[in-house]
Scaffold this active site. Structure first.
Site, mmCIF file in Angstrom:
data_model
loop_
_atom_site.group_PDB
_atom_site.id
_atom_site.type_symbol
_atom_site.label_atom_id
_atom_site.label_comp_id
_atom_site.label_asym_id
_atom_site.label_seq_id
_atom_site.Cartn_x
_atom_site.Cartn_y
_atom_site.Cartn_z
ATOM 1 N N HIS A 538 10.239 0.840 1.412
ATOM 2 C CA HIS A 538 10.157 1.614 0.034
ATOM 3 C C HIS A 538 10.784 0.471 -1.435
ATOM 4 O O HIS A 538 11.485 1.472 -1.871
ATOM 5 C CB HIS A 538 10.809 3.135 0.324
ATOM 6 C CG HIS A 538 10.192 3.893 1.205
ATOM 7 N ND1 HIS A 538 11.242 4.210 2.308
ATOM 8 C CD2 HIS A 538 9.527 3.788 1.849
ATOM 9 C CE1 HIS A 538 10.255 5.124 3.434
ATOM 10 N NE2 HIS A 538 9.036 4.159 3.236
HETATM 11 C C1 FAD Z 1 4.376 -1.607 5.932
HETATM 12 C C2 FAD Z 1 5.057 0.184 4.949
HETATM 13 C C3 FAD Z 1 4.363 1.143 5.676
HETATM 14 C C4 FAD Z 1 5.157 2.252 4.354
HETATM 15 N N1 FAD Z 1 4.658 3.375 4.991
HETATM 16 C C5 FAD Z 1 4.927 4.314 4.078
HETATM 17 C C6 FAD Z 1 4.743 5.405 4.026
HETATM 18 O O1 FAD Z 1 4.782 6.397 5.070
HETATM 19 N N2 FAD Z 1 4.497 6.771 3.368
HETATM 20 C C7 FAD Z 1 4.961 7.301 2.654
HETATM 21 O O2 FAD Z 1 5.158 6.858 1.950
HETATM 22 N N3 FAD Z 1 5.282 5.363 1.656
HETATM 23 C C8 FAD Z 1 4.706 4.323 2.433
HETATM 24 N N4 FAD Z 1 5.167 3.009 2.341
HETATM 25 C C9 FAD Z 1 6.112 2.842 0.702
HETATM 26 C C10 FAD Z 1 4.493 2.721 -0.130
HETATM 27 O O3 FAD Z 1 3.353 2.372 0.494
HETATM 28 C C11 FAD Z 1 5.046 1.346 -1.670
HETATM 29 O O4 FAD Z 1 5.908 2.430 -1.854
HETATM 30 C C12 FAD Z 1 4.122 1.827 -2.375
HETATM 31 O O5 FAD Z 1 2.485 1.002 -1.801
HETATM 32 C C13 FAD Z 1 4.339 1.026 -3.376
HETATM 33 O O6 FAD Z 1 2.882 0.845 -4.790
HETATM 34 P P1 FAD Z 1 3.218 -0.659 -5.688
HETATM 35 O O7 FAD Z 1 2.234 0.048 -6.295
HETATM 36 O O8 FAD Z 1 5.007 -0.022 -6.252
HETATM 37 O O9 FAD Z 1 3.419 -1.623 -4.838
HETATM 38 P P2 FAD Z 1 1.917 -2.450 -4.199
HETATM 39 O O10 FAD Z 1 1.155 -0.982 -2.980
HETATM 40 O O11 FAD Z 1 2.725 -3.189 -2.075
HETATM 41 O O12 FAD Z 1 1.688 -3.073 -4.759
HETATM 42 C C14 FAD Z 1 1.230 -4.299 -5.447
HETATM 43 C C15 FAD Z 1 0.416 -5.520 -5.226
HETATM 44 O O13 FAD Z 1 0.665 -6.920 -5.712
HETATM 45 C C16 FAD Z 1 0.099 -8.066 -4.801
HETATM 46 N N5 FAD Z 1 0.501 -8.733 -6.004
HETATM 47 C C17 FAD Z 1 2.312 -9.370 -5.340
HETATM 48 N N6 FAD Z 1 2.021 -9.887 -6.795
HETATM 49 C C18 FAD Z 1 0.981 -10.808 -7.190
HETATM 50 C C19 FAD Z 1 0.604 -11.735 -8.239
HETATM 51 N N7 FAD Z 1 1.647 -12.688 -8.463
HETATM 52 N N8 FAD Z 1 -0.536 -11.801 -8.281
HETATM 53 C C20 FAD Z 1 -1.739 -11.287 -7.687
HETATM 54 N N9 FAD Z 1 -1.113 -9.747 -6.873
HETATM 55 C C21 FAD Z 1 0.369 -9.777 -6.404
HETATM 56 C C22 FAD Z 1 0.335 -8.049 -3.905
HETATM 57 O O14 FAD Z 1 -0.329 -8.541 -2.825
HETATM 58 C C23 FAD Z 1 0.075 -5.768 -4.078
HETATM 59 O O15 FAD Z 1 -0.856 -5.615 -3.347
HETATM 60 C C24 FAD Z 1 5.142 2.056 3.019
HETATM 61 C C25 FAD Z 1 4.830 0.316 2.420
HETATM 62 C C26 FAD Z 1 4.740 -0.229 3.556
HETATM 63 C C27 FAD Z 1 4.811 -1.667 3.594
#
Ligand code: FAD
Length: 607
Positions: A538
């Site tokens: 998270h």
């Molecule tokens: C294993 C796991 C289990 C989880 N379980 C749960 C759950 O059960 N319930 C829940 O509510 N939440 C859960 N979470 C948390 C939730 O999924 C995340 O907090 C949320 O998806 C984060 O969203 P975000 O948009 O901030 O980042 P992300 O969804 O992580 O997106 C960031 C994206 O940017 C890309 N990226 C990074 N750097 C670069 C770059 N330089 N160039 C191009 N692309 C790049 C990455 O590849 C990634 O796809 C879990 C997360 C994980 C990893």
């Protein structure tokens, strides 16, 4: 300086995870003529079984997985010198494509605590349910009708998943009796906590598939050629003309495309660049673009464009511990599926393809308590936790200290003998400790990550973990499926201790006395957590939405301080921790960001 731009878009997203998909998808639906590009480092997830079939979620954590990035933290004395590993997603849809699918929402007061204009709960709740004329809600809550804080017409489906797990029903029944807490059928109404409750999931109850942001906001608009996703492209940095962001520089991602060339390309953004690369990726892109603290940039030989010392600071996560037990052979667990036993997989795939009442649409985790200690428990937790309790929790009955739960199955990667297991999990929700994530120049002259998790730095943070171990053990000892502890993954209690772990024939009586732990036993639990506590995936907070003088990186409209045409939209903007699994927060930030951007660009926001 001018660049040979490959092509031009109105908006470019650097990163294509949960939040990016929401924002891009909403904007494209409002104005299909808007030229939008998502650059994502990881690969496509469209219709891939590992992403669509819920039961496969843990496969993404296997060593060598290319759908995750394994961020290695700096060794910490509070973790007995251990270097913790914190994974984050690396694929289209980001966390929403690989996460455990547990549906949790934070108390409404968490948003008020952020203290940011326009982000108070009264402004955000309307985005969760449909009260705004112009907008659909973000979720379709399939489990109960007419609940006032839930949405019923949104793209993200919330259901109880496939076949129900009796082990979870036992957790609710035994937990509420033994632990003396009431039952509630909805502990995600933005207020209720301290109840034993079902744990619903981001799974479509009709199709039995994962409800991720990629399929439900972006892939479903494949008919729109103006909405493009370029997968396997790693954004290096933002390109500026003076202080105005005008595009990004990117290359082939080495993990997704190991054999592709590493030459740099550029694309132009005529209206806006949105960094949406998550809590690890977003500060790194800013720093590579010259936006950050002087010392960090200097060490990497990057010329500073904007002095923003808050970039990469304020890293937060929740603390977790997963502890396995033996489960009775006669109970249904996920173990045979997770071990990949072909006949069982085929049987459940057939069920999934017909009526969906199948373990394919399960994550093995159907029940939880968002737990608050009572007076007696607080006494046992002792003086180390007392100041934190008084300062933050005591007068705020909606704030839980931790989530306690059990998984029907062994959630780990060690090759245990093929039988049934149950994994007890604790997630502490508002740890005090804070870390940081920066880029640094590695010894080989290549970019590396300088990541300090902060885990357990504050002495109060380990107390709920230690107490939660004992409480979960007492609950599970009373559940019908209990067959003892998998000793190798429990604290090493001294020989002769009443707490010594091992296999047993069955559960103890509901009214049996609790195990009495000695000071030595307590020390074993403490050491166990310093050796084993882990991320709950998270990660957030590293481009915080705060005042600039308060180490803020973006303002209330998500604009990066000191430049124009550049926003950050993902969990990195969260200024203070939230008491929830964080996908719900990412979705909400995405919905809010889409409205802000539409307003900024003069796009009519109507869905
Ligand atoms: C294993 C796991 C289990 C989880 N379980 C749960 C759950 O059960 N319930 C829940 O509510 N939440 C859960 N979470 C948390 C939730 O999924 C995340 O907090 C949320 O998806 C984060 O969203 P975000 O948009 O901030 O980042 P992300 O969804 O992580 O997106 C960031 C994206 O940017 C890309 N990226 C990074 N750097 C670069 C770059 N330089 N160039 C191009 N692309 C790049 C990455 O590849 C990634 O796809 C879990 C997360 C994980 C990893």
């Amino acid at each position: 300086m001018s660049y040979p731009f490959l092509s031009e878009f109105d908006i470019i997203f650097a990163g294509g995870g949960s939040t990016a998909c929401v924002v891009a998808g909403r904007l494209a639906a409002c104005d299909p003529s808007l030229k939008i590009l998502i650059l994502e480092g990881g690969q496509h997830t469209l219709n891939k079984a590992a992403h669509v079939q819920p039961y496969q979620y843990f496969t993404h954590q296997a060593p060598g997985s290319t759908t995750m990035t394994f961020n290695v933290g700096n060794p910490s004395p509070h973790l007995n010198g251990r270097a913790p590993i914190v994974h984050c997603a690396h694929c289209v849809g980001g966390g929403s494509s690989v996460n455990f699918m547990n549906y949790t929402r934070s108390p409404a007061s968490d948003f008020d605590d952020w203290g940011v204009d326009g982000w108070e709960s009264k402004s955000l709740i309307p985005l969760m349910k449909k009260v705004l004329e112009c907008a659909a809600s973000l979720e379709t809550y399939e489990v109960q009708a007419d609940r006032p804080t839930h949405g019923y017409d949104g793209p993200i489906k919330v259901s109880s998943g496939g076949r129900k797990m009796s082990i979870s029903e036992d957790f609710i029944r035994v937990g509420s009796k033994y632990h003396k807490r009431p039952f509630s059928d909805d502990s995600n109404d933005l207020e209720t906590c301290n109840t034993y409750s079902p744990w619903f999931k981001y799974i479509d109850g009709t199709t039995g598939t994962r409800s991720d942001a990629a399929h439900h906001y972006v892939y479903n608009q494949a008919h729109n050629p103006n909405l493009q996703i370029w997968a396997g492209k790693r954004v290096k940095r933002v390109i500026f003309e003076d202080k105005r962001a005008v595009g990004v520089e990117f290359t082939n991602d080495l993990v997704s495309c190991p054999d592709a060339n590493q030459s740099l390309s550029t694309v132009r953004a005529s209206k806006l660049v949105v960094i949406s690369a998550g809590a690890f990726g977003s500060p790194a892109i800013l720093e590579r673009s010259g936006v950050g603290a002087e010392a960090v940039l200097k060490q990497c030989g990057i010329e500073q464009r904007v002095n923003l010392p808050g970039v990469g600071e304020n890293y937060r996560d929740h603390n977790g511990a997963f502890v396995p037990y033996f489960g009775g052979d006669e109970f249904v667990t996920m173990d045979r599926l997770w071990r990949g036993e072909e006949s069982v997989v085929q049987e459940h795939l057939a069920l999934w393809n017909s009526n969906r009442e199948s373990l394919i649409a399960q994550n093995g985790n159907d029940a939880k308590i968002k737990w608050r200690p009572d007076e007696d428990e607080l006494k046992v937790m002792g003086s180390t936790f007392e100041p934190r309790w008084k300062e933050f929790f005591q007068d705020r009955p909606e704030k839980a200290v931790a989530i306690l739960t059990v998984f029907a199955g062994y959630l780990g990667s060690s090759g245990l003998p093929p039988r049934n297991y149950v994994t007890a999990e604790i997630i502490t929700l508002y740890p005090v400790s804070v870390g940081s994530v920066h880029i640094k120049l590695g010894e080989n002259g290549k970019e590396d990550v300088d990541f300090t998790t902060g885990y357990l730095d504050d002495p109060s943070d380990i107390v709920p973990l230690n107490f939660g171990y004992k409480k979960l053990r007492e609950i599970y000892r009373r559940m019908p499926s209990y067959r003892g502890e998998v000793a190798a993954f429990h604290p090493r209690f001294p020989e002769g201790s009443a707490a010594v772990c091992g296999e047993v024939a069955g559960p103890v009586d509901l009214n049996a006395p609790d195990i009495i732990y000695t000071a030595e036993d307590d020390e074993a639990i403490e050491q166990f957590h310093r050796d084993n506590m882990q991320t709950t995936w998270h990660s957030l907070g590293t481009c915080a939405m705060k005042l600039r003088e308060d180490q803020g990186v973006v303002d209330a409209r998500l604009n990066v301080y000191g430049v124009t045409n550049l926003k950050v939209a993902d969990l990195s903007i969260v200024p203070k921790n939230v008491g929830t699994n964080t996908y719900s927060t990412a979705l909400l930030i995405g919905e809010k960001a889409a409205m802000i951007i539409a307003e900024d660009l003069g796009i009519e926001y109507r869905l």
